[in-house]
Design an enzyme around this catalytic site. Structure first.
Site, PDB file in Angstrom:
ATOM      1  N   TYR A 159      52.305  67.768  16.805  1.00 23.95           N
ATOM      2  CA  TYR A 159      52.530  66.388  17.197  1.00 23.95           C
ATOM      3  C   TYR A 159      53.774  65.833  16.527  1.00 23.95           C
ATOM      4  CZ  TYR A 159      47.614  66.741  18.600  1.00 23.95           C
ATOM      5  OH  TYR A 159      46.427  67.123  19.157  1.00 23.95           O
TER       6      TYR A 159
ATOM      7  N   GLU B 266      29.234  49.898  10.990  1.00 24.76           N
ATOM      8  CA  GLU B 266      29.488  49.474  12.372  1.00 24.76           C
ATOM      9  C   GLU B 266      29.981  48.045  12.489  1.00 24.76           C
ATOM     10  OE1 GLU B 266      25.639  50.587  13.785  1.00 24.76           O
ATOM     11  OE2 GLU B 266      26.392  52.434  14.708  1.00 24.76           O
TER      12      GLU B 266
END
Length: 442
Positions: free
Chosen positions: A345, A421
């Site tokens: 990448y 979360e």
């Protein structure tokens, strides 16, 4: 995470959205009205985002195998009335939301793949999945948080689809497979998504993405203009000597000693040849293989390693210097060596001008004290391919519980990687607000 914690998170999300909406004056303009709508709708989406995340976490899939995840995503996007294309770069999904007014095009990206890791986190939705990877049976886990990326972007799609008449422009949702790499011989990921038209019809004017990270607490957002994540190249060096008896080394050419000298010689590239005040770089050998018996000097030794850079010129320069160093040391020992450098990448470069413009948005969403200018990081990301096609910004979103010492949090890719979360609503609101603010003109 217990029901009590979840209820607190939902109440917090609702109260934040309600307060922001209530604080707006009656005469607020279209932009402010759209911003308030985002917060109101995002609060409603929070339990859905968490439910999606848990479902995807329990059913992880490796790169180019994300069929269940892609089907879940496509079904949801179609239910929102979006133009949906599936099977892009094998399992990728691209959807288009056209706003009620003309304007620019914003692309939002989430990666879908998991890692070959056996989960060690004690949650009810922990992965028990096993599969084959490069000929071996492996566990599968969302140890890098891509499950959260998918869930957040599904929530953002629902938020924005429900207010499309307010949007002056178009939004592209890109759900990408195989960011973590692929088994040998396969192609995929962001580069393949682009080859198969992910940025066509229409072409984005800007692209945004977020990645959850354990080095920030939940509620925090990290950004950096310019080079942000490193380019990653792999090298394979094969040193060819001449096999001989270990008691008679002068009758052969020892590739083990030669390989050892190459490892040491490579370090002088970093310590004495690179302009270290310009950008950091890394040259590491990760494995050495050669020989099978104590008294036999082998014919060949193979070195395998990684190169990390933040500048494309330095990337090319290290490539040249590595080849020269290896060849010179091998020749001095009477050996030969083959150097194979596999380009990975590119550098992830956040557009400086665009990054500066979005900082007020980040501060409004997360709170000024929760927006962090962070250092470069040496992992790599194929989001870099999208940023080569359009101005873009890639952000980090914290998911480590506030009470946890960051130095003790399990890192991304760890079997103990844990997600608070409450960070997901921040990530979803960030993407939605960036989209609205860009469409209305930063």
């Amino acid at each position: 995470m217990g029901k009590r914690h979840f209820g607190w998170m939902l109440a917090l999300g609702t109260s934040v959205g309600g307060l922001m909406a209530a604080a707006l004056p009656a005469h607020a303009g279209d932009r402010e009205t759209a911003q308030a709508t985002v917060d109101t709708r995002a609060a409603v989406e929070q339990p859905k985002i968490i439910a999606w995340r848990r479902d995807i976490h329990e059913h992880p899939e490796l790169g180019n195998q994300e069929t269940r995840t892609a089907a879940l995503v496509a079904k949801h996007l179609k239910s929102l009335g979006l133009e949906v294309r599936t099977g892009v770069a094998k399992t990728g999904v691209v959807a288009v939301l056209r706003g009620g007014k003309p304007g620019p095009v914003v692309a939002l990206r989430a990666d879908m793949d998991a890692l070959p890791v056996v989960e060690q986190v004690d949650v009810p939705f922990a992965s028990k999945v096993k599969t084959q990877y490069n000929g071996q049976e492996v566990g599968v886990m969302h140890a890098c948080g891509h499950d959260t990326h998918v869930a957040m972007l599904m929530g953002v799609a629902e938020v924005l689809a429900g207010m499309k008449d307010q949007l002056p422009g178009t939004v592209k949702f890109i759900f990408q497979p195989a960011e973590e790499g692929l088994p040998k011989g396969e192609v995929g990921g962001a580069e393949q998504m682009l080859k198969e038209g992910a940025f066509e019809n229409p072409k984005p004017d800007a692209v945004f993405g977020v990645h959850v990270i354990s080095t920030l607490h939940a509620g925090d957002v990290g950004y950096r203009p310019g080079p942000f994540m490193a380019a990653a190249d792999e090298f394979v060096i094969t040193v060819h000597g001449k096999q001989s008896h270990g008691a008679l080394p002068w009758t052969g050419v020892d590739p083990i000693v030669t390989a050892s000298q190459i490892v040491l010689g490579m370090q002088t590239i970093e310590s004495r040849q690179m302009e270290v005040i310009k950008e950091p770089s890394i040259l590491s050998v990760g494995s050495i293989h050669g020989g099978n018996r104590n008294n036999i000097i082998p014919d060949t030794v193979t070195l395998n390693g990684t190169i990390r850079t933040f500048d494309e010129g330095m990337r090319a320069d290290i490539d040249k210097r590595l080849r020269r160093t290896v060849a010179g040391i091998a020749e001095s020992a009477g050996a030969t060596a083959d150097v194979d450098i596999i380009k990975g990448y590119p550098v992830t470069i956040n557009n400086p001008e665009l990054t500066a413009k979005i900082v007020p948005t980040l501060q409004r969403v997360a709170g000024k004290d929760h927006v962090k200018l962070i250092d470069k990081v040496t992992p790599s990301e194929d989001f870099s391919f999208y940023e080569q096609q359009a101005p873009g910004v890639y952000l980090f979103v914290g998911i480590t519980p506030p009470e946890t010492d960051l130095s003790k949090a399990a890192s991304n890719h760890s079997p103990k990687f844990f997600v608070d979360e409450s960070g997901l609503i921040v990530g979803a609101r960030t993407l939605a607000h960036l989209t609205v603010d860009y469409l209305y003109g930063l």
